[in-house]
Design a protein around this motif. Structure first.
Motif, short mmCIF file in Angstrom:
data_model
loop_
_atom_site.label_atom_id
_atom_site.label_comp_id
_atom_site.label_asym_id
_atom_site.label_seq_id
_atom_site.Cartn_x
_atom_site.Cartn_y
_atom_site.Cartn_z
N UNK A 185 0.69 -1.34 0.12
CA UNK A 185 -0.10 -0.15 -0.03
C UNK A 185 0.83 1.13 0.09
N UNK A 186 0.26 2.22 -0.65
CA UNK A 186 1.06 3.63 -0.48
C UNK A 186 -0.13 4.65 0.07
N UNK A 187 0.22 5.77 0.42
CA UNK A 187 -0.57 6.77 1.13
C UNK A 187 -0.39 8.17 0.34
N UNK A 188 -1.21 8.68 0.05
CA UNK A 188 -1.40 9.98 -0.48
C UNK A 188 -1.59 10.97 0.73
N UNK A 189 -0.75 11.92 1.09
CA UNK A 189 -0.40 12.68 2.22
C UNK A 189 -0.63 14.13 1.78
N UNK A 190 -1.05 15.12 2.58
CA UNK A 190 -1.08 16.44 2.33
C UNK A 190 0.21 16.98 2.94
N UNK A 191 0.52 18.35 2.53
CA UNK A 191 1.74 18.78 3.38
C UNK A 191 1.74 18.85 4.87
N UNK A 192 2.85 18.48 5.51
CA UNK A 192 3.12 17.89 6.99
C UNK A 192 2.48 16.73 7.53
N UNK A 193 2.07 15.77 6.48
CA UNK A 193 1.69 14.74 6.82
C UNK A 193 0.07 14.28 7.05
N UNK A 194 -0.70 14.96 6.52
CA UNK A 194 -2.08 14.61 6.96
C UNK A 194 -2.30 13.53 5.76
N UNK A 195 -3.07 12.44 6.35
CA UNK A 195 -3.36 11.25 5.45
C UNK A 195 -4.79 11.68 4.66
N UNK A 196 -4.68 11.40 3.49
CA UNK A 196 -5.52 11.93 2.57
C UNK A 196 -6.46 10.56 1.97
N UNK A 197 -5.45 9.78 1.43
CA UNK A 197 -6.19 8.76 0.77
C UNK A 197 -4.98 7.19 0.84
N UNK A 198 -5.55 6.08 0.90
CA UNK A 198 -4.66 4.99 0.85
C UNK A 198 -4.88 4.36 -0.72
N UNK A 199 -3.68 4.00 -1.27
CA UNK A 199 -3.52 3.50 -2.52
C UNK A 199 -3.06 2.18 -2.57
N UNK A 200 -3.79 0.94 -3.02
CA UNK A 200 -3.68 -0.19 -2.74
C UNK A 200 -2.69 -0.80 -4.00
N UNK A 201 -1.76 -1.55 -3.71
CA UNK A 201 -0.60 -2.04 -4.65
C UNK A 201 -0.81 -3.61 -4.82
N UNK A 202 0.04 -4.29 -5.29
CA UNK A 202 1.40 -3.71 -5.93
C UNK A 202 1.24 -3.04 -7.28
N UNK A 203 0.27 -2.94 -7.81
CA UNK A 203 0.08 -2.27 -9.12
C UNK A 203 -0.59 -0.77 -8.75
N UNK A 204 0.00 0.12 -9.39
CA UNK A 204 -0.38 1.60 -9.40
C UNK A 204 -0.83 2.22 -10.51
#
Length: 277
Positions: A185-204
């Motif tokens: 999994x990867x995470x999309x985060x806003x500046x300073x680390x606020x969690x916005x969304x989870x992106x599930x792999x292994x394919x993106x």
């Protein structure tokens, strides 16, 4: 006749599930990934507990691929894709990072200006040399012209790693030196680390990354739609190590097919008869 064949096929599938389950005798579940018990019981806790809107724990000791100590909060100064993985992994981490590199390569946003990518090692066995090797490897996929500061590869000490992963809701298990069971999994985060969304792999997909970065720029957390968690794990034939849960996998397939058969055998004829009236 067709109905008899379909019912017979479902019965055969159920027999196959029962047979498959019998080969998994002795399997017990710990967390989200089951194990076969060998000489001693090894608890496995692995999975993802989504925490959209929470802030990553950025305190601690972190070093980049050049061996320089960095402040993780300062590294996360732009909308960022954060990838927990480990660089020595011979299994799906390689596909995870390579897939991310290929998707990022086609992203029509300016790296190090509109967004960043940060890979964070979950392994306290790794140091800056492992990070440097990984950066060299995956920058070959990105191609010439991709800025060095656009993608950082970080390592940390155990306490820093554990706190960061806990703040992500990212649960993994260490089997031994350079050997981990973990989600992809990867995470999309806003500046300073606020969690916005989870992106599930292994394919993106590039489109998913772009959407995640746009949402991170807005700073509004989202619930992930495609929440299918895959795991990276090894099978140890000597100790009969970690295996996929046959019950869960086959059970899901069976229920899905049974639902489709129900729609075909019961619902569809009813709809056709009502249309004829």
């Amino acid at each position: 006749m067709r109905r008899v064949l379909l019912i017979g096929g479902l019965s055969l599938l159920l027999v196959m599930v029962t047979s498959s389950a019998s080969y998994s005798h002795g399997e017990e579940t710990h967390g989200e990934l089951p194990v076969l018990l060998a000489e001693e019981e090894i608890p496995v806790v692995v999975g993802v507990d989504e925490k959209p809107g929470d802030t990553l724990h950025t305190d601690g000791l972190w070093w980049n691929e050049r061996g320089e100590q960095v402040d993780l909060e300062e590294v996360l100064d732009l909308p960022t894709i954060v990838i927990p993985a480990y660089y020595h992994c011979p299994k799906s981490c390689s596909f995870l990072l390579a897939s991310m590199a290929a998707a990022v390569r086609d992203l029509d946003l300016f790296p190090a200006m509109a967004y960043r990518v940060v890979a964070v090692s979950i392994s306290d066995d790794e140091d800056a040399t492992h990070a440097a090797t990984a950066k060299t490897q995956y920058f070959k996929i990105l191609g010439a012209g991709y800025p060095e500061e656009g993608w950082s590869f970080l390592v940390g000490d155990k306490e820093s790693i554990d706190r960061l992963c806990a703040s992500m809701g990212y649960r993994f298990t260490k089997k031994g030196p350079h050997s981990y069971i973990h989600p992809n999994v990867a995470l999309a985060v806003a500046p300073r680390g606020k969690i916005i969304r989870y992106l599930y792999g292994p394919d993106f997909l590039t489109a998913d990354l772009k959407k995640g970065m746009e949402e991170a720029a807005e700073g509004v957390p989202r619930i992930s739609i495609h929440r299918v968690v895959t795991f990276c794990f090894d099978y140890d034939p000597k100790n009969r190590g970690y295996v996929l849960n046959v019950y869960r996998t086959m059970g899901t397939v069976t229920l899905t097919l049974a639902g489709l058969l129900f729609l075909y055998l019961v619902v569809a004829p009813t709809v056709r008869r009502s249309r004829r009236r």
